[in-house]
Motif scaffolding. Structure first.
Motif, PDB file in Angstrom:
ATOM      1  N   ILE A 120      -7.122  -5.973   3.540  1.00 29.59           N
ATOM      2  CA  ILE A 120      -7.109  -6.805   4.746  1.00 29.59           C
ATOM      3  C   ILE A 120      -6.518  -8.161   4.358  1.00 29.59           C
ATOM      4  O   ILE A 120      -6.720  -8.628   3.246  1.00 29.59           O
ATOM      5  CB  ILE A 120      -8.526  -6.928   5.356  1.00 29.59           C
ATOM      6  CG1 ILE A 120      -8.550  -7.817   6.584  1.00 29.59           C
ATOM      7  CG2 ILE A 120      -9.548  -7.441   4.359  1.00 29.59           C
ATOM      8  CD1 ILE A 120      -8.851  -7.094   7.841  1.00 29.59           C
ATOM      9  N   ALA A 149       2.087   5.281   0.756  1.00 27.73           N
ATOM     10  CA  ALA A 149       2.333   5.947   2.036  1.00 27.73           C
ATOM     11  C   ALA A 149       1.059   6.494   2.675  1.00 27.73           C
ATOM     12  O   ALA A 149       0.959   6.584   3.897  1.00 27.73           O
ATOM     13  CB  ALA A 149       3.332   7.074   1.825  1.00 27.73           C
ATOM     14  N   PHE A 150       0.087   6.880   1.871  1.00 29.56           N
ATOM     15  CA  PHE A 150      -1.167   7.420   2.423  1.00 29.56           C
ATOM     16  C   PHE A 150      -2.097   6.309   2.900  1.00 29.56           C
ATOM     17  O   PHE A 150      -2.920   6.523   3.782  1.00 29.56           O
ATOM     18  CB  PHE A 150      -1.903   8.246   1.365  1.00 29.56           C
ATOM     19  CG  PHE A 150      -1.127   9.422   0.874  1.00 29.56           C
ATOM     20  CD1 PHE A 150      -1.062  10.588   1.615  1.00 29.56           C
ATOM     21  CD2 PHE A 150      -0.446   9.355  -0.329  1.00 29.56           C
ATOM     22  CE1 PHE A 150      -0.333  11.674   1.160  1.00 29.56           C
ATOM     23  CE2 PHE A 150       0.280  10.443  -0.789  1.00 29.56           C
ATOM     24  CZ  PHE A 150       0.337  11.610  -0.044  1.00 29.56           C
ATOM     25  N   ALA A 151      -1.992   5.166   2.264  1.00 33.83           N
ATOM     26  CA  ALA A 151      -2.807   3.993   2.613  1.00 33.83           C
ATOM     27  C   ALA A 151      -4.294   4.332   2.666  1.00 33.83           C
ATOM     28  O   ALA A 151      -4.999   3.944   3.576  1.00 33.83           O
ATOM     29  CB  ALA A 151      -2.346   3.390   3.938  1.00 33.83           C
ATOM     30  N   CYS A 152      -4.758   5.084   1.675  1.00 31.62           N
ATOM     31  CA  CYS A 152      -6.196   5.393   1.697  1.00 31.62           C
ATOM     32  C   CYS A 152      -6.992   4.439   0.805  1.00 31.62           C
ATOM     33  O   CYS A 152      -8.193   4.618   0.647  1.00 31.62           O
ATOM     34  CB  CYS A 152      -6.449   6.852   1.363  1.00 31.62           C
ATOM     35  SG  CYS A 152      -5.848   7.322  -0.234  1.00 31.62           S
ATOM     36  N   LYS A 153      -6.349   3.449   0.244  1.00 33.89           N
ATOM     37  CA  LYS A 153      -7.091   2.385  -0.436  1.00 33.89           C
ATOM     38  C   LYS A 153      -6.966   1.136   0.433  1.00 33.89           C
ATOM     39  O   LYS A 153      -5.869   0.754   0.830  1.00 33.89           O
ATOM     40  CB  LYS A 153      -6.504   2.132  -1.834  1.00 33.89           C
ATOM     41  CG  LYS A 153      -6.637   3.338  -2.750  1.00 33.89           C
ATOM     42  CD  LYS A 153      -8.087   3.689  -3.000  1.00 33.89           C
ATOM     43  CE  LYS A 153      -8.217   4.953  -3.801  1.00 33.89           C
ATOM     44  NZ  LYS A 153      -9.634   5.376  -3.899  1.00 33.89           N
ATOM     45  N   PRO A 154      -8.076   0.531   0.758  1.00 33.21           N
ATOM     46  CA  PRO A 154      -8.068  -0.470   1.830  1.00 33.21           C
ATOM     47  C   PRO A 154      -7.460  -1.816   1.443  1.00 33.21           C
ATOM     48  O   PRO A 154      -7.295  -2.114   0.261  1.00 33.21           O
ATOM     49  CB  PRO A 154      -9.562  -0.656   2.112  1.00 33.21           C
ATOM     50  CG  PRO A 154     -10.224  -0.361   0.812  1.00 33.21           C
ATOM     51  CD  PRO A 154      -9.409   0.714   0.162  1.00 33.21           C
ATOM     52  N   ARG A 163       0.868  -1.188   0.000  1.00 33.95           N
ATOM     53  CA  ARG A 163       0.000   0.000   0.000  1.00 33.95           C
ATOM     54  C   ARG A 163       0.901   1.234   0.000  1.00 33.95           C
ATOM     55  O   ARG A 163       1.981   1.211   0.584  1.00 33.95           O
ATOM     56  CB  ARG A 163      -0.888   0.012   1.243  1.00 33.95           C
ATOM     57  CG  ARG A 163      -1.810  -1.193   1.322  1.00 33.95           C
ATOM     58  CD  ARG A 163      -2.536  -1.202   2.650  1.00 33.95           C
ATOM     59  NE  ARG A 163      -3.664  -0.274   2.644  1.00 33.95           N
ATOM     60  CZ  ARG A 163      -4.256   0.172   3.744  1.00 33.95           C
ATOM     61  NH1 ARG A 163      -3.809  -0.175   4.930  1.00 33.95           N
ATOM     62  NH2 ARG A 163      -5.297   0.983   3.677  1.00 33.95           N
ATOM     63  N   PRO A 175       1.302   1.048   5.621  1.00 37.11           N
ATOM     64  CA  PRO A 175       1.827   1.732   4.446  1.00 37.11           C
ATOM     65  C   PRO A 175       3.281   1.381   4.154  1.00 37.11           C
ATOM     66  O   PRO A 175       4.086   1.233   5.070  1.00 37.11           O
ATOM     67  CB  PRO A 175       1.745   3.220   4.817  1.00 37.11           C
ATOM     68  CG  PRO A 175       0.844   3.317   5.985  1.00 37.11           C
ATOM     69  CD  PRO A 175       0.818   1.994   6.649  1.00 37.11           C
ATOM     70  N   PHE A 178      -5.083  -9.104   9.674  1.00 36.99           N
ATOM     71  CA  PHE A 178      -4.419  -7.828   9.910  1.00 36.99           C
ATOM     72  C   PHE A 178      -4.551  -6.914   8.711  1.00 36.99           C
ATOM     73  O   PHE A 178      -4.793  -7.361   7.592  1.00 36.99           O
ATOM     74  CB  PHE A 178      -2.942  -8.007  10.294  1.00 36.99           C
ATOM     75  CG  PHE A 178      -2.076  -8.576   9.202  1.00 36.99           C
ATOM     76  CD1 PHE A 178      -1.928  -9.942   9.060  1.00 36.99           C
ATOM     77  CD2 PHE A 178      -1.404  -7.742   8.326  1.00 36.99           C
ATOM     78  CE1 PHE A 178      -1.120 -10.472   8.055  1.00 36.99           C
ATOM     79  CE2 PHE A 178      -0.585  -8.262   7.319  1.00 36.99           C
ATOM     80  CZ  PHE A 178      -0.448  -9.632   7.187  1.00 36.99           C
ATOM     81  N   GLU A 179      -4.398  -5.619   9.023  1.00 35.55           N
ATOM     82  CA  GLU A 179      -4.439  -4.625   7.963  1.00 35.55           C
ATOM     83  C   GLU A 179      -2.995  -4.282   7.594  1.00 35.55           C
ATOM     84  O   GLU A 179      -2.231  -3.862   8.464  1.00 35.55           O
ATOM     85  CB  GLU A 179      -5.164  -3.385   8.480  1.00 35.55           C
ATOM     86  CG  GLU A 179      -5.470  -2.394   7.405  1.00 35.55           C
ATOM     87  CD  GLU A 179      -6.276  -1.225   7.943  1.00 35.55           C
ATOM     88  OE1 GLU A 179      -7.504  -1.317   7.980  1.00 35.55           O
ATOM     89  OE2 GLU A 179      -5.667  -0.229   8.346  1.00 35.55           O
TER      90      GLU A 179
END
Lengths: 227, 297
Positions: free
Chosen positions: B256, B249-254, B247, B289, B285-286
């Motif tokens: 799991i 650095a922003f990790a705004c796309k999910p 993912r 980033p 776990f998620e």
């Protein structure tokens, strides 16, 4: 106690029942089974009812909550307790991004970690995280308290207003206008009170306080403005 | 918005159930991407002298038997199977020769993938229709990645659907959007790398494959990509023996991950994993980033 099964009901049916029937029939405890990661479970509640969700839930769990006490025996997806007004939400596992986003009141407890943007734009809620929070947590947080028992990710409290953050572990980095300040007696009392409510056993003496330096949100007409 | 899914079997039994478990994951993520869908599945490698090609025809009712007969007449024996708009061709002819032959005789046919292990399907329509059309539930193999697309930056066509491939036995699916695909593309085109679409994901896919062709491992190529790719991305990639997830650095796309004794599963959302056997005991776990997660077959 009533048991509702999301393998038989749709989320819409469940929520319509919780919104319209439950306030009339006097049931004060509900167990929701087979949440299967579905979104918007128990969102928009307005009555003082105890809800247990047995399993992992999806996005927006207990969003906009008022007065209800919701416990999830599992993990939750994005935006748990988003815009909560009152009541409480407790997550036994971990929470994904934006936990407690924009919430005005009540108590959100995540016993595991919460990922990025935890407490973004929080407006009065108290949030207690048992482990770590991810990057950009408490971004533009306006009021309320965020207690992090583990470590905080990058840019904690960026563009912070009047929310106060307490961190027990390491802070990867502070965001713009967030600064570490000395803990005062009121801070110790607040942290102890929130840890007690959360049922988490640490001493407030281990926590640091982060608050706004207030240099960003006061407009300075004297400063040279270049755009 | 798009959906990504991936599944890697950790036991021989689970390889037999790969499609049966993955198809509902993909269909569930149809809510995140209803325009088009695709899936790449990796099976045991065929002998090193041979290559298999996944072929696609955008014209309905294409005469695959005609293609097969003409190919075997010109180029010698080949294994051939077809289903709807897709076909698998396995041959001892070199990839360049086979591509050349196809371009000359069947310019309307797209080569979706080449390798000793990968087979790739993609098409336009709701993921549920596509999964049923190509019987994804019957697929077997060691690992697979899938994608459901809600287009935001280029046309909805089968060619713009993911997974994207470059080189051999490598594919990538992407949730997000890149803001510098054209500068990457210009850089790669100068090195003689050819593009097939105007899609941003293709630039990421060809960038990584180019790094690997220069000797990088996929992990090393991804370390470099963190500095080169600008934009939002959750990328799930597969090679013949690995499943790899990152993912931005922003990790705004999910994303799991579920790790269980029988499998590793990756998805945009937990609800598409809820049906998997033993999911309640799996380690969930998620991914964080800019961390590279890699699982070997």
């Amino acid at each position: 106690m009533e048991r509702l099964d999301l393998s038989r009901l749709s989320v819409r049916e469940l929520n319509q029942y919780l919104h319209h029937e439950l306030p009339k029939n006097g049931v004060d405890e509900v167990e929701i089974v087979n949440p299967s990661g579905l979104h918007s479970i128990a969102a928009g509640l307005t009555v003082p009812v105890k809800i247990r969700v047995l399993g992992h839930a999806g996005y927006f769990l207990a969003g906009m909550n008022q007065r209800a006490d919701v416990t999830v025996h599992g993990n939750v997806g994005w935006s748990v307790a988003e815009n909560m007004m009152s009541g409480s939400v407790r997550v036994k596992g971990f929470a994904s991004e934006c936990a407690g986003a924009s919430a005005h009141g009540g108590l959100l407890v995540v016993q595991g970690s919460a990922s990025s943007r935890c407490g973004i734009s929080m407006k009065g809620v108290d949030i207690v995280i048992g482990e770590d929070v991810g990057h950009m947590s408490a971004f533009m947080a306006q009021a309320g308290h965020l207690v992090v028992c583990g470590n905080a990710g990058a840019s904690l409290g960026d563009s912070l207003y009047e929310a106060v953050l307490y961190v027990r572990g390491k802070i990867h980095s502070l965001g713009a206008d967030a600064r570490e300040e000395p803990m005062m007696e009121d801070d110790y009392r607040k942290v102890d009170e929130l840890l007690r409510k959360a049922g988490i056993d640490y001493s407030s003496r281990e926590f640091k306080r982060v608050a706004s330096a207030r240099s960003l949100y006061h407009w300075n007409a004297e400063a040279g403005q270049e755009y | 918005m798009c959906g990504i899914v991936g599944l890697l079997a950790r036991t021989p039994d689970f390889r037999q159930r790969l499609g049966e478990c993955l198809a509902p994951m993909l269909v569930c993520m149809g809510d995140r991407g209803p325009d088009s869908a695709g899936l790449a599945v990796f099976t045991a490698e065929i002998p090193s002298a041979r290559r298999q090609f996944s072929l696609f025809s955008s014209a309905g009712h294409f005469d695959w038997i005609g293609l097969r007969d003409r190919f075997t007449e010109d180029m010698g024996s080949a294994e051939f199977e077809s289903i709807e708009n897709h076909a698998r061709l396995a041959t001892a002819v070199s990839p360049d020769q086979a591509r050349h032959w196809l371009a000359e005789h069947y310019p309307q046919i797209h080569v979706l993938s080449v390798g000793r292990s990968i087979e790739l399907y993609k098409d336009e329509g709701h993921p549920a229709e596509i999964a049923a059309r190509y019987r994804f539930d019957r697929l077997t193999g060691s690992h697979a990645v899938g994608h459901t697309r809600m287009a935001t930056e280029s046309a909805v066509t089968p060619a713009h659907a993911h997974p994207y491939t470059a080189g051999e036995d490598f594919c990538l699916v992407h949730n997000g959007s890149l803001s510098n695909p054209w500068s990457l593309r210009r850089m790669l085109e100068k090195k003689g790398i050819r593009f097939e679409t105007d899609n941003d994901t293709e630039a990421a896919c060809r960038y990584l494959e180019w790094r690997m062709s220069q000797g990088d491992t996929l992990e090393k190529a991804l370390q470099e990509a963190f500095g080169e790719l600008d934009g939002f991305y959750t990328l799930l990639m597969a090679t013949a023996d690995k499943l790899v997830l990152v993912r931005d650095a922003f990790a705004c796309k999910p994303a799991i991950v579920a790790e269980a004794p029988e499998y590793v599963a990756v998805s945009s959302e937990f609800r598409s994993l809820a049906h998997l056997p033993g999911i309640q005991q799996a380690r969930l776990f998620e991914p964080v980033p800019e961390e590279i997660y890699s699982w070997s077959v």
